[in-house]
Design a protein around this motif. Structure first.
Motif, PDB file in Angstrom:
ATOM      1  N   ASP A  79     -35.161 -36.288  -8.293  1.00 29.14           N
ATOM      2  CA  ASP A  79     -35.927 -36.605  -9.498  1.00 29.14           C
ATOM      3  C   ASP A  79     -35.334 -35.876 -10.708  1.00 29.14           C
ATOM      4  OD1 ASP A  79     -37.942 -37.598 -11.150  1.00 29.14           O
ATOM      5  OD2 ASP A  79     -39.296 -35.930 -10.704  1.00 29.14           O
ATOM      6  N   LYS A  80     -35.009 -34.589 -10.532  1.00 29.38           N
ATOM      7  CA  LYS A  80     -34.394 -33.818 -11.616  1.00 29.38           C
ATOM      8  C   LYS A  80     -33.057 -34.434 -12.025  1.00 29.38           C
ATOM      9  CE  LYS A  80     -36.430 -29.423 -10.099  1.00 29.38           C
ATOM     10  NZ  LYS A  80     -36.123 -28.085  -9.517  1.00 29.38           N
ATOM     11  N   MET A  81     -32.304 -34.844 -11.025  1.00 26.38           N
ATOM     12  CA  MET A  81     -30.991 -35.441 -11.286  1.00 26.38           C
ATOM     13  C   MET A  81     -31.126 -36.745 -12.078  1.00 26.38           C
ATOM     14  SD  MET A  81     -27.768 -34.767 -10.500  1.00 26.38           S
ATOM     15  CE  MET A  81     -26.163 -35.550 -10.370  1.00 26.38           C
ATOM     16  N   LEU A  82     -32.069 -37.576 -11.690  1.00 28.90           N
ATOM     17  CA  LEU A  82     -32.288 -38.838 -12.406  1.00 28.90           C
ATOM     18  C   LEU A  82     -32.683 -38.589 -13.862  1.00 28.90           C
ATOM     19  CD1 LEU A  82     -34.213 -40.944  -9.725  1.00 28.90           C
ATOM     20  CD2 LEU A  82     -31.820 -41.179 -10.416  1.00 28.90           C
ATOM     21  N   SER A  84     -22.475 -44.297 -17.846  1.00 26.74           N
ATOM     22  CA  SER A  84     -23.200 -43.991 -16.611  1.00 26.74           C
ATOM     23  C   SER A  84     -22.437 -43.015 -15.718  1.00 26.74           C
ATOM     24  CB  SER A  84     -23.488 -45.278 -15.843  1.00 26.74           C
ATOM     25  OG  SER A  84     -24.165 -45.007 -14.642  1.00 26.74           O
ATOM     26  N   GLU A  85     -21.147 -43.247 -15.538  1.00 24.83           N
ATOM     27  CA  GLU A  85     -20.357 -42.390 -14.656  1.00 24.83           C
ATOM     28  C   GLU A  85     -20.253 -40.977 -15.204  1.00 24.83           C
ATOM     29  OE1 GLU A  85     -15.892 -42.224 -12.585  1.00 24.83           O
ATOM     30  OE2 GLU A  85     -16.536 -43.983 -13.743  1.00 24.83           O
ATOM     31  N   GLN A  86     -19.971 -40.853 -16.494  1.00 27.90           N
ATOM     32  CA  GLN A  86     -19.851 -39.534 -17.093  1.00 27.90           C
ATOM     33  C   GLN A  86     -21.186 -38.812 -17.093  1.00 27.90           C
ATOM     34  OE1 GLN A  86     -17.005 -38.148 -17.901  1.00 27.90           O
ATOM     35  NE2 GLN A  86     -18.027 -36.233 -18.485  1.00 27.90           N
ATOM     36  N   ALA A  87     -22.285 -39.567 -17.291  1.00 26.26           N
ATOM     37  CA  ALA A  87     -23.622 -38.966 -17.268  1.00 26.26           C
ATOM     38  C   ALA A  87     -23.924 -38.370 -15.896  1.00 26.26           C
ATOM     39  CB  ALA A  87     -24.675 -40.017 -17.631  1.00 26.26           C
ATOM     40  N   GLN A  88     -23.506 -39.042 -14.836  1.00 27.22           N
ATOM     41  CA  GLN A  88     -23.723 -38.522 -13.488  1.00 27.22           C
ATOM     42  C   GLN A  88     -22.926 -37.250 -13.250  1.00 27.22           C
ATOM     43  OE1 GLN A  88     -23.296 -41.550 -10.396  1.00 27.22           O
ATOM     44  NE2 GLN A  88     -23.951 -43.129 -11.834  1.00 27.22           N
ATOM     45  N   ILE A  89     -21.696 -37.226 -13.738  1.00 24.26           N
ATOM     46  CA  ILE A  89     -20.867 -36.026 -13.580  1.00 24.26           C
ATOM     47  C   ILE A  89     -21.474 -34.847 -14.333  1.00 24.26           C
ATOM     48  CG2 ILE A  89     -18.608 -35.018 -14.114  1.00 24.26           C
ATOM     49  CD1 ILE A  89     -17.422 -37.829 -13.711  1.00 24.26           C
ATOM     50  N   GLU A  90     -21.873 -35.078 -15.589  1.00 24.87           N
ATOM     51  CA  GLU A  90     -22.472 -34.011 -16.400  1.00 24.87           C
ATOM     52  C   GLU A  90     -23.769 -33.503 -15.758  1.00 24.87           C
ATOM     53  OE1 GLU A  90     -21.255 -32.573 -19.011  1.00 24.87           O
ATOM     54  OE2 GLU A  90     -19.527 -33.865 -19.385  1.00 24.87           O
ATOM     55  N   ALA A  91     -24.575 -34.415 -15.257  1.00 22.65           N
ATOM     56  CA  ALA A  91     -25.834 -34.021 -14.621  1.00 22.65           C
ATOM     57  C   ALA A  91     -25.580 -33.203 -13.359  1.00 22.65           C
ATOM     58  CB  ALA A  91     -26.656 -35.260 -14.300  1.00 22.65           C
ATOM     59  N   PHE A  92     -24.558 -33.592 -12.603  1.00 22.07           N
ATOM     60  CA  PHE A  92     -24.223 -32.851 -11.379  1.00 22.07           C
ATOM     61  C   PHE A  92     -23.882 -31.403 -11.686  1.00 22.07           C
ATOM     62  CE2 PHE A  92     -20.795 -31.241  -8.661  1.00 22.07           C
ATOM     63  CZ  PHE A  92     -21.446 -31.209  -7.436  1.00 22.07           C
ATOM     64  N   TYR A  93     -23.010 -31.215 -12.677  1.00 27.03           N
ATOM     65  CA  TYR A  93     -22.610 -29.846 -13.008  1.00 27.03           C
ATOM     66  C   TYR A  93     -23.753 -29.058 -13.637  1.00 27.03           C
ATOM     67  CZ  TYR A  93     -17.768 -30.643 -11.728  1.00 27.03           C
ATOM     68  OH  TYR A  93     -16.623 -30.894 -11.013  1.00 27.03           O
ATOM     69  N   ALA A  94     -24.625 -29.731 -14.357  1.00 27.76           N
ATOM     70  CA  ALA A  94     -25.792 -29.045 -14.923  1.00 27.76           C
ATOM     71  C   ALA A  94     -26.703 -28.540 -13.803  1.00 27.76           C
ATOM     72  CB  ALA A  94     -26.558 -29.992 -15.846  1.00 27.76           C
ATOM     73  N   MET A  95     -26.906 -29.381 -12.789  1.00 30.62           N
ATOM     74  CA  MET A  95     -27.713 -28.971 -11.635  1.00 30.62           C
ATOM     75  C   MET A  95     -27.034 -27.840 -10.869  1.00 30.62           C
ATOM     76  SD  MET A  95     -30.617 -30.749 -11.094  1.00 30.62           S
ATOM     77  CE  MET A  95     -30.830 -30.897  -9.320  1.00 30.62           C
ATOM     78  N   LYS A  96     -25.738 -27.943 -10.705  1.00 33.14           N
ATOM     79  CA  LYS A  96     -24.981 -26.917  -9.974  1.00 33.14           C
ATOM     80  C   LYS A  96     -25.057 -25.576 -10.684  1.00 33.14           C
ATOM     81  CE  LYS A  96     -20.373 -25.938  -8.135  1.00 33.14           C
ATOM     82  NZ  LYS A  96     -18.974 -26.435  -8.007  1.00 33.14           N
ATOM     83  N   ASN A  97     -24.880 -25.584 -12.003  1.00 31.27           N
ATOM     84  CA  ASN A  97     -24.922 -24.333 -12.758  1.00 31.27           C
ATOM     85  C   ASN A  97     -26.319 -23.717 -12.732  1.00 31.27           C
ATOM     86  OD1 ASN A  97     -22.232 -24.614 -13.470  1.00 31.27           O
ATOM     87  ND2 ASN A  97     -22.680 -25.711 -15.374  1.00 31.27           N
ATOM     88  N   ALA A  98     -27.326 -24.567 -12.795  1.00 27.91           N
ATOM     89  CA  ALA A  98     -28.698 -24.059 -12.741  1.00 27.91           C
ATOM     90  C   ALA A  98     -29.005 -23.419 -11.397  1.00 27.91           C
ATOM     91  CB  ALA A  98     -29.687 -25.196 -13.001  1.00 27.91           C
ATOM     92  N   ALA A  99     -28.439 -23.980 -10.309  1.00 25.67           N
ATOM     93  CA  ALA A  99     -28.679 -23.438  -8.978  1.00 25.67           C
ATOM     94  C   ALA A  99     -27.973 -22.097  -8.785  1.00 25.67           C
ATOM     95  CB  ALA A  99     -28.207 -24.449  -7.938  1.00 25.67           C
TER      96      ALA A  99
END
Length: 342
Positions: free
Chosen positions: A309-312, A325-340
Protein backbone atom coordinates in the motif's frame (compact mmCIF):
# COMPACT_ATOMS: atom_id res chain seq x y z
CA UNK A 1 -11.73 -19.29 -43.57
CA UNK A 2 -12.28 -22.31 -41.31
CA UNK A 3 -10.06 -25.27 -41.99
CA UNK A 4 -11.14 -28.48 -40.23
CA UNK A 5 -8.73 -31.37 -39.74
CA UNK A 6 -10.07 -34.72 -38.57
CA UNK A 7 -7.87 -36.25 -35.91
CA UNK A 8 -7.96 -39.78 -37.29
CA UNK A 9 -6.48 -38.49 -40.58
CA UNK A 10 -3.73 -36.41 -38.99
CA UNK A 11 -1.42 -39.34 -38.29
CA UNK A 12 -1.32 -40.15 -42.00
CA UNK A 13 -1.13 -36.62 -43.42
CA UNK A 14 2.02 -34.82 -44.48
CA UNK A 15 1.36 -31.76 -42.33
CA UNK A 16 4.38 -29.88 -43.68
CA UNK A 17 2.95 -29.94 -47.21
CA UNK A 18 -0.50 -28.97 -45.91
CA UNK A 19 0.80 -26.06 -43.87
CA UNK A 20 2.88 -24.49 -46.66
CA UNK A 21 0.11 -24.67 -49.27
CA UNK A 22 0.36 -21.20 -50.82
CA UNK A 23 -3.29 -21.33 -51.98
CA UNK A 24 -4.42 -21.02 -48.37
CA UNK A 25 -4.31 -17.51 -46.79
CA UNK A 26 -2.45 -18.77 -43.74
CA UNK A 27 -2.93 -15.73 -41.56
CA UNK A 28 -6.72 -16.22 -41.71
CA UNK A 29 -6.87 -19.98 -41.19
CA UNK A 30 -8.39 -21.29 -37.99
CA UNK A 31 -7.70 -24.93 -37.22
CA UNK A 32 -10.31 -26.90 -35.31
CA UNK A 33 -9.27 -30.47 -34.61
CA UNK A 34 -12.25 -32.79 -34.14
CA UNK A 35 -14.59 -34.77 -33.87
CA UNK A 36 -13.26 -37.23 -31.25
CA UNK A 37 -10.83 -36.17 -28.49
CA UNK A 38 -7.38 -37.72 -28.87
CA UNK A 39 -6.07 -39.63 -25.86
CA UNK A 40 -2.98 -37.67 -24.83
CA UNK A 41 -1.55 -40.49 -22.72
CA UNK A 42 -1.32 -42.89 -25.68
CA UNK A 43 -0.62 -40.40 -28.49
CA UNK A 44 1.59 -37.83 -26.75
CA UNK A 45 4.23 -37.72 -29.51
CA UNK A 46 1.58 -37.33 -32.21
CA UNK A 47 -0.12 -34.49 -30.35
CA UNK A 48 3.15 -32.61 -29.90
CA UNK A 49 3.97 -33.19 -33.57
CA UNK A 50 0.56 -31.85 -34.65
CA UNK A 51 0.92 -28.72 -32.57
CA UNK A 52 4.49 -28.18 -33.71
CA UNK A 53 3.53 -28.40 -37.39
CA UNK A 54 0.55 -26.10 -36.91
CA UNK A 55 2.78 -23.20 -35.99
CA UNK A 56 6.11 -24.07 -37.55
CA UNK A 57 5.07 -23.79 -41.19
CA UNK A 58 2.73 -20.83 -41.29
CA UNK A 59 4.23 -17.86 -43.16
CA UNK A 60 2.82 -14.38 -43.59
CA UNK A 61 3.59 -12.60 -46.88
CA UNK A 62 3.83 -8.96 -47.85
CA UNK A 63 0.98 -7.70 -50.12
CA UNK A 64 1.39 -8.71 -53.79
CA UNK A 65 4.77 -10.33 -53.19
CA UNK A 66 6.12 -13.73 -52.24
CA UNK A 67 8.65 -12.27 -49.87
CA UNK A 68 8.42 -14.09 -46.58
CA UNK A 69 8.35 -11.75 -43.61
CA UNK A 70 7.56 -13.02 -40.14
CA UNK A 71 6.69 -16.54 -39.05
CA UNK A 72 3.37 -16.33 -37.24
CA UNK A 73 1.26 -19.13 -35.73
CA UNK A 74 -2.27 -20.00 -36.78
CA UNK A 75 -5.06 -20.16 -34.24
CA UNK A 76 -5.72 -23.72 -33.19
CA UNK A 77 -8.19 -25.61 -31.00
CA UNK A 78 -7.35 -29.17 -30.02
CA UNK A 79 -9.51 -31.60 -28.02
CA UNK A 80 -7.72 -34.14 -25.81
CA UNK A 81 -8.47 -36.71 -23.14
CA UNK A 82 -6.13 -36.51 -20.14
CA UNK A 83 -5.67 -38.49 -16.95
CA UNK A 84 -3.83 -38.00 -13.69
CA UNK A 85 -0.77 -39.82 -15.01
CA UNK A 86 -0.17 -36.96 -17.48
CA UNK A 87 2.02 -34.84 -15.24
CA UNK A 88 3.15 -31.31 -16.14
CA UNK A 89 0.80 -31.35 -19.12
CA UNK A 90 1.49 -28.39 -21.43
CA UNK A 91 5.01 -27.66 -20.19
CA UNK A 92 6.84 -29.13 -23.20
CA UNK A 93 4.62 -27.44 -25.75
CA UNK A 94 4.87 -24.21 -23.78
CA UNK A 95 8.66 -24.39 -23.93
CA UNK A 96 8.48 -24.68 -27.73
CA UNK A 97 6.23 -21.62 -27.92
CA UNK A 98 8.66 -19.64 -25.78
CA UNK A 99 11.65 -20.78 -27.82
CA UNK A 100 10.07 -19.71 -31.11
CA UNK A 101 7.97 -16.69 -30.14
CA UNK A 102 9.09 -15.52 -26.72
CA UNK A 103 6.25 -13.83 -24.89
CA UNK A 104 4.72 -12.15 -27.94
CA UNK A 105 1.64 -14.23 -28.80
CA UNK A 106 -1.90 -12.92 -28.13
CA UNK A 107 -4.26 -14.77 -25.81
CA UNK A 108 -5.80 -18.04 -27.02
CA UNK A 109 -3.51 -18.47 -30.02
CA UNK A 110 -3.37 -22.14 -29.05
CA UNK A 111 -6.41 -23.45 -27.18
CA UNK A 112 -6.30 -27.01 -25.87
CA UNK A 113 -9.56 -28.35 -24.39
CA UNK A 114 -8.92 -31.31 -22.10
CA UNK A 115 -11.44 -33.76 -20.70
CA UNK A 116 -10.67 -35.84 -17.63
CA UNK A 117 -8.33 -35.52 -14.69
CA UNK A 118 -5.34 -33.21 -14.83
CA UNK A 119 -2.20 -34.76 -13.37
CA UNK A 120 0.20 -33.08 -11.00
CA UNK A 121 1.49 -29.71 -12.26
CA UNK A 122 -1.13 -29.47 -15.01
CA UNK A 123 -0.32 -26.33 -17.03
CA UNK A 124 3.04 -25.76 -15.37
CA UNK A 125 5.06 -22.83 -16.75
CA UNK A 126 2.80 -22.27 -19.79
CA UNK A 127 3.51 -18.98 -21.61
CA UNK A 128 1.41 -16.29 -23.24
CA UNK A 129 -0.60 -17.54 -26.21
CA UNK A 130 -1.41 -20.97 -24.76
CA UNK A 131 -4.78 -21.65 -23.12
CA UNK A 132 -5.51 -24.94 -21.37
CA UNK A 133 -9.18 -25.56 -20.63
CA UNK A 134 -9.86 -28.55 -18.38
CA UNK A 135 -13.33 -30.07 -18.13
CA UNK A 136 -12.92 -32.15 -14.99
CA UNK A 137 -10.58 -31.61 -12.06
CA UNK A 138 -6.88 -31.28 -11.41
CA UNK A 139 -4.28 -32.58 -8.99
CA UNK A 140 -1.82 -30.56 -6.90
CA UNK A 141 0.46 -27.80 -8.27
CA UNK A 142 -1.82 -26.83 -11.14
CA UNK A 143 -0.37 -23.80 -12.93
CA UNK A 144 2.96 -23.99 -11.12
CA UNK A 145 5.16 -21.19 -12.42
CA UNK A 146 2.42 -19.92 -14.75
CA UNK A 147 4.24 -17.57 -17.13
CA UNK A 148 1.60 -15.72 -19.14
CA UNK A 149 -0.72 -18.52 -20.27
CA UNK A 150 -4.35 -19.04 -19.33
CA UNK A 151 -5.89 -21.88 -17.31
CA UNK A 152 -9.63 -22.61 -17.19
CA UNK A 153 -11.05 -25.39 -15.02
CA UNK A 154 -14.67 -26.38 -14.51
CA UNK A 155 -16.64 -29.58 -13.88
CA UNK A 156 -18.69 -31.21 -16.67
CA UNK A 157 -21.85 -29.28 -17.49
CA UNK A 158 -24.15 -32.09 -16.37
CA UNK A 159 -22.94 -32.33 -12.75
CA UNK A 160 -25.69 -32.08 -10.14
CA UNK A 161 -23.62 -30.87 -7.19
CA UNK A 162 -22.96 -27.23 -6.30
CA UNK A 163 -19.73 -26.36 -8.09
CA UNK A 164 -18.94 -23.51 -5.70
CA UNK A 165 -18.85 -25.90 -2.71
CA UNK A 166 -16.74 -28.72 -4.15
CA UNK A 167 -12.98 -28.97 -4.59
CA UNK A 168 -11.97 -29.03 -8.24
CA UNK A 169 -8.20 -28.44 -8.01
CA UNK A 170 -5.66 -29.68 -5.48
CA UNK A 171 -3.15 -27.99 -3.19
CA UNK A 172 -0.50 -25.38 -4.02
CA UNK A 173 -2.08 -24.24 -7.30
CA UNK A 174 -0.29 -21.37 -9.09
CA UNK A 175 2.80 -21.80 -6.95
CA UNK A 176 5.34 -19.17 -7.99
CA UNK A 177 3.24 -17.90 -10.90
CA UNK A 178 4.66 -14.79 -12.54
CA UNK A 179 2.02 -13.86 -15.15
CA UNK A 180 -1.13 -15.12 -16.81
CA UNK A 181 -4.70 -15.89 -15.76
CA UNK A 182 -6.58 -18.73 -14.09
CA UNK A 183 -10.34 -19.18 -13.77
CA UNK A 184 -11.49 -22.01 -11.50
CA UNK A 185 -15.18 -22.88 -11.26
CA UNK A 186 -14.94 -24.60 -7.90
CA UNK A 187 -12.91 -24.67 -4.71
CA UNK A 188 -9.10 -24.92 -4.54
CA UNK A 189 -7.13 -26.82 -1.93
CA UNK A 190 -4.57 -25.40 0.48
CA UNK A 191 -1.90 -22.80 -0.28
CA UNK A 192 -3.61 -21.39 -3.34
CA UNK A 193 -1.39 -18.83 -5.11
CA UNK A 194 1.49 -19.32 -2.70
CA UNK A 195 4.40 -17.12 -3.86
CA UNK A 196 2.34 -15.73 -6.72
CA UNK A 197 4.14 -12.68 -8.08
CA UNK A 198 2.05 -11.56 -11.04
CA UNK A 199 -0.77 -13.89 -12.11
CA UNK A 200 -4.48 -13.07 -11.92
CA UNK A 201 -6.82 -15.74 -10.58
CA UNK A 202 -10.52 -16.16 -9.82
CA UNK A 203 -11.63 -19.09 -7.67
CA UNK A 204 -14.78 -19.94 -5.71
CA UNK A 205 -13.18 -20.91 -2.41
CA UNK A 206 -9.75 -21.85 -1.02
CA UNK A 207 -8.33 -24.01 1.76
CA UNK A 208 -5.89 -22.99 4.49
CA UNK A 209 -2.95 -20.62 3.87
CA UNK A 210 -4.36 -18.98 0.75
CA UNK A 211 -2.14 -16.29 -0.86
CA UNK A 212 0.74 -17.26 1.41
CA UNK A 213 3.96 -15.32 0.68
CA UNK A 214 2.30 -13.65 -2.30
CA UNK A 215 4.30 -10.74 -3.71
CA UNK A 216 2.19 -9.59 -6.68
CA UNK A 217 -0.80 -10.30 -8.87
CA UNK A 218 -4.52 -10.28 -8.16
CA UNK A 219 -6.74 -12.95 -6.61
CA UNK A 220 -10.54 -12.99 -6.38
CA UNK A 221 -12.20 -15.50 -4.04
CA UNK A 222 -15.95 -15.90 -4.54
CA UNK A 223 -16.47 -18.01 -1.44
CA UNK A 224 -15.00 -19.12 1.87
CA UNK A 225 -11.33 -19.34 2.77
CA UNK A 226 -9.47 -21.53 5.21
CA UNK A 227 -7.40 -20.27 8.12
CA UNK A 228 -4.19 -18.23 7.96
CA UNK A 229 -5.09 -16.40 4.75
CA UNK A 230 -2.41 -13.94 3.52
CA UNK A 231 0.35 -15.16 5.85
CA UNK A 232 3.57 -13.47 4.72
CA UNK A 233 1.75 -11.68 1.89
CA UNK A 234 3.90 -8.66 0.99
CA UNK A 235 2.45 -7.68 -2.39
CA UNK A 236 -0.49 -8.04 -4.71
CA UNK A 237 -4.17 -7.65 -3.88
CA UNK A 238 -6.92 -10.12 -2.99
CA UNK A 239 -10.67 -9.53 -3.09
CA UNK A 240 -12.60 -11.98 -0.92
CA UNK A 241 -16.36 -12.41 -0.66
CA UNK A 242 -17.27 -12.39 3.04
CA UNK A 243 -20.95 -13.29 3.18
CA UNK A 244 -20.88 -14.37 6.84
CA UNK A 245 -18.80 -11.37 7.98
CA UNK A 246 -16.26 -13.63 9.67
CA UNK A 247 -13.39 -13.52 7.21
CA UNK A 248 -11.33 -11.41 9.65
CA UNK A 249 -11.06 -14.43 11.96
CA UNK A 250 -9.23 -16.44 9.30
CA UNK A 251 -6.78 -13.75 8.10
CA UNK A 252 -3.19 -13.51 9.26
CA UNK A 253 -3.06 -9.76 9.95
CA UNK A 254 0.68 -9.44 10.54
CA UNK A 255 1.35 -7.94 7.11
CA UNK A 256 -2.05 -7.01 5.63
CA UNK A 257 -5.10 -4.92 6.29
CA UNK A 258 -8.75 -5.47 5.34
CA UNK A 259 -10.67 -2.74 3.56
CA UNK A 260 -14.07 -2.40 1.90
CA UNK A 261 -14.03 -2.37 -1.90
CA UNK A 262 -14.96 1.27 -2.56
CA UNK A 263 -12.49 2.88 -4.96
CA UNK A 264 -13.83 3.00 -8.50
CA UNK A 265 -10.71 1.26 -9.84
CA UNK A 266 -11.18 -1.66 -7.44
CA UNK A 267 -14.89 -1.93 -8.20
CA UNK A 268 -14.29 -1.92 -11.94
CA UNK A 269 -11.45 -4.45 -11.73
CA UNK A 270 -13.43 -6.80 -9.50
CA UNK A 271 -16.50 -6.73 -11.73
CA UNK A 272 -14.44 -7.23 -14.90
CA UNK A 273 -12.64 -10.24 -13.45
CA UNK A 274 -15.88 -11.88 -12.31
CA UNK A 275 -17.37 -11.27 -15.75
CA UNK A 276 -14.34 -12.85 -17.42
CA UNK A 277 -14.61 -15.78 -15.02
CA UNK A 278 -18.26 -16.35 -15.97
CA UNK A 279 -17.50 -16.11 -19.69
CA UNK A 280 -14.65 -18.62 -19.37
CA UNK A 281 -16.28 -21.19 -17.07
CA UNK A 282 -20.04 -20.60 -17.17
CA UNK A 283 -19.98 -20.32 -13.38
CA UNK A 284 -23.50 -20.13 -11.87
CA UNK A 285 -22.00 -18.60 -8.73
CA UNK A 286 -20.24 -15.88 -10.69
CA UNK A 287 -23.35 -15.15 -12.73
CA UNK A 288 -25.43 -14.75 -9.57
CA UNK A 289 -22.92 -12.23 -8.19
CA UNK A 290 -22.79 -10.29 -11.46
CA UNK A 291 -26.58 -10.15 -11.72
CA UNK A 292 -26.78 -8.76 -8.17
CA UNK A 293 -23.45 -6.93 -8.05
CA UNK A 294 -24.76 -3.96 -6.07
CA UNK A 295 -25.97 -6.32 -3.34
CA UNK A 296 -22.76 -8.36 -3.19
CA UNK A 297 -20.21 -5.53 -3.47
CA UNK A 298 -20.40 -4.45 0.22
CA UNK A 299 -19.65 -8.06 1.21
CA UNK A 300 -16.26 -8.08 -0.51
CA UNK A 301 -13.09 -7.36 1.45
CA UNK A 302 -9.90 -6.04 -0.09
CA UNK A 303 -6.77 -7.64 1.35
CA UNK A 304 -3.88 -5.20 0.97
CA UNK A 305 -0.33 -5.64 2.33
CA UNK A 306 0.90 -2.68 4.39
CA UNK A 307 4.18 -2.15 2.51
CA UNK A 308 2.52 -2.70 -0.86
CA UNK A 309 0.00 0.00 0.00
CA UNK A 310 2.84 2.40 0.88
CA UNK A 311 4.58 1.53 -2.37
CA UNK A 312 1.46 2.20 -4.44
CA UNK A 313 1.01 5.57 -2.75
CA UNK A 314 4.64 6.54 -3.37
CA UNK A 315 4.37 5.55 -7.04
CA UNK A 316 1.25 7.71 -7.37
CA UNK A 317 3.09 10.65 -5.81
CA UNK A 318 6.05 10.24 -8.18
CA UNK A 319 3.73 10.09 -11.18
CA UNK A 320 2.02 13.28 -10.04
CA UNK A 321 5.45 14.93 -10.16
CA UNK A 322 5.75 14.02 -13.82
CA UNK A 323 7.72 10.76 -13.64
CA UNK A 324 6.74 8.04 -16.09
CA UNK A 325 5.44 4.77 -14.66
CA UNK A 326 8.73 2.86 -14.77
CA UNK A 327 10.79 5.67 -13.27
CA UNK A 328 8.13 6.24 -10.60
CA UNK A 329 8.43 2.60 -9.53
CA UNK A 330 12.21 2.85 -9.31
CA UNK A 331 12.07 6.08 -7.27
CA UNK A 332 9.44 4.61 -4.95
CA UNK A 333 11.53 1.47 -4.43
CA UNK A 334 14.58 3.41 -3.34
CA UNK A 335 12.48 5.69 -1.14
CA UNK A 336 11.09 2.62 0.65
CA UNK A 337 14.56 1.08 0.90
CA UNK A 338 16.09 4.23 2.39
CA UNK A 339 13.25 4.57 4.88
CA UNK A 340 13.75 0.96 6.01
CA UNK A 341 17.49 1.49 6.55
CA UNK A 342 17.02 4.49 8.83
Amino acid sequence: MLCCLHLHFLRYTNLKILMINTHVPHNNVFFLLFPMPLDYHYFQSEVLSILNHLYSYNATYLPNTQEQTQMLPMSCILFLNVSNVDRAFGAIFGSEITRKFGNTLPEDTFHVICNGYGGQSFGAFIPAGLTLELVGDSNDYMGKGLSGGKLIVYPPKDVTYDRSENIVIGNVALYGATAGKAFINGVAGERFCVRNSGATAVVEGVGDHGCEYMTGGTVVVLGKTGKNFAAGMSGGIAYVLDEDWDFYTRVNKDMVSLEPVEHKYDVSLLKDLIREHVEATGSPRGKEILDNFGEYLPKFKKVLPHDYDKMLRLIAQMEEKGEDSEQAQIEAFYAMKNAANK
